[in-house]
Design an enzyme around this catalytic site. Structure first.
Site, PDB file in Angstrom:
ATOM      1  N   LYS A  70      28.087 -25.803  17.664  1.00 28.01           N
ATOM      2  CA  LYS A  70      28.560 -26.822  16.725  1.00 28.01           C
ATOM      3  C   LYS A  70      27.860 -26.687  15.363  1.00 28.01           C
ATOM      4  O   LYS A  70      26.879 -25.961  15.218  1.00 28.01           O
ATOM      5  CB  LYS A  70      28.337 -28.199  17.357  1.00 28.01           C
ATOM      6  CG  LYS A  70      29.122 -28.391  18.666  1.00 28.01           C
ATOM      7  CD  LYS A  70      28.920 -29.799  19.220  1.00 28.01           C
ATOM      8  CE  LYS A  70      29.688 -30.002  20.512  1.00 28.01           C
ATOM      9  NZ  LYS A  70      29.561 -31.399  21.013  1.00 28.01           N
ATOM     10  N   TYR A  95      39.691 -33.396  19.999  1.00 33.07           N
ATOM     11  CA  TYR A  95      38.962 -34.500  20.635  1.00 33.07           C
ATOM     12  C   TYR A  95      39.848 -35.730  20.865  1.00 33.07           C
ATOM     13  O   TYR A  95      39.335 -36.848  20.958  1.00 33.07           O
ATOM     14  CB  TYR A  95      37.752 -34.876  19.782  1.00 33.07           C
ATOM     15  CG  TYR A  95      36.625 -33.851  19.865  1.00 33.07           C
ATOM     16  CD1 TYR A  95      35.887 -33.682  21.037  1.00 33.07           C
ATOM     17  CD2 TYR A  95      36.291 -33.058  18.778  1.00 33.07           C
ATOM     18  CE1 TYR A  95      34.862 -32.756  21.122  1.00 33.07           C
ATOM     19  CE2 TYR A  95      35.268 -32.121  18.849  1.00 33.07           C
ATOM     20  CZ  TYR A  95      34.561 -31.982  20.029  1.00 33.07           C
ATOM     21  OH  TYR A  95      33.545 -31.067  20.121  1.00 33.07           O
ATOM     22  N   ASN A 118      24.881 -32.541  19.314  1.00 38.61           N
ATOM     23  CA  ASN A 118      24.294 -31.966  20.526  1.00 38.61           C
ATOM     24  C   ASN A 118      24.489 -30.453  20.660  1.00 38.61           C
ATOM     25  O   ASN A 118      24.469 -29.910  21.759  1.00 38.61           O
ATOM     26  CB  ASN A 118      24.774 -32.718  21.774  1.00 38.61           C
ATOM     27  CG  ASN A 118      26.270 -32.652  21.964  1.00 38.61           C
ATOM     28  OD1 ASN A 118      26.971 -32.031  21.171  1.00 38.61           O
ATOM     29  ND2 ASN A 118      26.763 -33.274  23.014  1.00 38.61           N
ATOM     30  N   HIS A 138      29.209 -27.181  22.840  1.00 43.48           N
ATOM     31  CA  HIS A 138      30.266 -27.761  23.678  1.00 43.48           C
ATOM     32  C   HIS A 138      30.476 -26.870  24.889  1.00 43.48           C
ATOM     33  O   HIS A 138      30.394 -25.645  24.773  1.00 43.48           O
ATOM     34  CB  HIS A 138      31.573 -27.839  22.884  1.00 43.48           C
ATOM     35  CG  HIS A 138      32.777 -28.170  23.716  1.00 43.48           C
ATOM     36  ND1 HIS A 138      33.103 -29.464  24.037  1.00 43.48           N
ATOM     37  CD2 HIS A 138      33.714 -27.384  24.309  1.00 43.48           C
ATOM     38  CE1 HIS A 138      34.201 -29.459  24.795  1.00 43.48           C
ATOM     39  NE2 HIS A 138      34.590 -28.214  24.965  1.00 43.48           N
ATOM     40  N   GLU A 176      41.474 -25.504  25.734  1.00 44.97           N
ATOM     41  CA  GLU A 176      40.577 -25.398  24.578  1.00 44.97           C
ATOM     42  C   GLU A 176      40.495 -23.958  24.063  1.00 44.97           C
ATOM     43  O   GLU A 176      40.450 -23.717  22.851  1.00 44.97           O
ATOM     44  CB  GLU A 176      39.198 -25.928  24.955  1.00 44.97           C
ATOM     45  CG  GLU A 176      39.212 -27.429  25.209  1.00 44.97           C
ATOM     46  CD  GLU A 176      37.943 -27.959  25.860  1.00 44.97           C
ATOM     47  OE1 GLU A 176      37.885 -29.169  26.099  1.00 44.97           O
ATOM     48  OE2 GLU A 176      37.007 -27.165  26.132  1.00 44.97           O
TER      49      GLU A 176
HETATM   50  P1  CMP Z   1      30.890 -32.974  23.901  1.00 38.06           P
HETATM   51  O1  CMP Z   1      30.595 -33.513  25.264  1.00 38.06           O
HETATM   52  O2  CMP Z   1      30.854 -31.524  23.658  1.00 38.06           O
HETATM   53  O3  CMP Z   1      32.305 -33.540  23.424  1.00 38.06           O
HETATM   54  C1  CMP Z   1      32.438 -34.893  23.031  1.00 38.06           C
HETATM   55  C2  CMP Z   1      31.416 -35.154  21.953  1.00 38.06           C
HETATM   56  O4  CMP Z   1      31.379 -36.450  21.453  1.00 38.06           O
HETATM   57  C3  CMP Z   1      30.018 -34.954  22.548  1.00 38.06           C
HETATM   58  O5  CMP Z   1      29.826 -33.618  22.872  1.00 38.06           O
HETATM   59  C4  CMP Z   1      29.192 -35.484  21.410  1.00 38.06           C
HETATM   60  O6  CMP Z   1      29.130 -34.554  20.313  1.00 38.06           O
HETATM   61  C5  CMP Z   1      30.044 -36.679  20.997  1.00 38.06           C
HETATM   62  N1  CMP Z   1      29.553 -37.902  21.633  1.00 38.06           N
HETATM   63  C6  CMP Z   1      29.601 -38.228  22.938  1.00 38.06           C
HETATM   64  N2  CMP Z   1      29.051 -39.438  23.157  1.00 38.06           N
HETATM   65  C7  CMP Z   1      28.646 -39.882  21.940  1.00 38.06           C
HETATM   66  C8  CMP Z   1      28.016 -41.077  21.504  1.00 38.06           C
HETATM   67  N3  CMP Z   1      27.697 -42.052  22.362  1.00 38.06           N
HETATM   68  N4  CMP Z   1      27.752 -41.200  20.191  1.00 38.06           N
HETATM   69  C9  CMP Z   1      28.095 -40.230  19.321  1.00 38.06           C
HETATM   70  N5  CMP Z   1      28.704 -39.060  19.680  1.00 38.06           N
HETATM   71  C10 CMP Z   1      28.969 -38.901  20.976  1.00 38.06           C
END
Ligand code: CMP
Length: 139
Positions: free
Chosen positions: A11, A51, A114, A117, A128
């Site tokens: 990311k 998303y 984070n 993905h 995807e």
């Molecule tokens: P990912 O699981 O790759 O895909 C969905 C994304 O949404 C996740 O990673 C985070 O980047 C984001 N995400 C999930 N939960 C939260 C949260 N509580 N607050 C902000 N971003 C979130």
């Protein structure tokens, strides 16, 4: 039946911090074969579509802004049990909960930013991967 392929994105935060090489090294060391890979940038429309499952969540606008703010590395990876093994390698969504030695424990800053993905199912891995790559870009 398991397809043994998963889809990943390094990311914008991971790319900005110069972590592409270190994360790819971990992916290679864990035994994944790279089927497809590119440096690209998602548009707002791309991120909203990718998303869409999260569109009712409070964090959706923040997620779209984050995922479009700079380039990502998109890739399709192949390995036996790819989806599950890759999710083990990256660790929990929230890096505070991620196991030691996982990509998110090492490189992610927060639950929102984070670093990486990983698809959550074989079906989503196929959807995807096809979102980012044409057939002639997969090897
Ligand atoms: P990912 O699981 O790759 O895909 C969905 C994304 O949404 C996740 O990673 C985070 O980047 C984001 N995400 C999930 N939960 C939260 C949260 N509580 N607050 C902000 N971003 C979130």
């Amino acid at each position: 039946m398991a397809t043994n392929r998963t889809f990943t994105m390094l990311k914008p935060d991971a790319v900005e911090k110069g972590h592409i090489g270190a994360i790819l090294q971990m992916i290679n060391a864990a035994g994944f074969r790279i089927v497809a890979m590119k440096l690209t940038q998602m548009t707002t429309s791309d991120a909203e579509t990718f998303y869409a499952i999260h569109k009712e969540r409070r964090f959706f606008p923040e997620l779209v802004t984050y995922m479009t703010r700079g380039p990502i590395v998109a890739a399709i990876l192949e390995k036996e049990n790819a989806v599950e093994d890759f999710r083990t390698l990256i660790g929990a969504t929230n890096p505070a909960d991620a196991a030691e030695g996982t990509i998110r424990k090492l490189y992610a800053a927060s639950i929102g930013e984070n670093a990486v993905h990983g698809s959550d199912s074989d079906d989503n891995a196929a959807i995807e991967g096809a979102f980012h790559f044409s057939g002639r870009e997969m090897f």
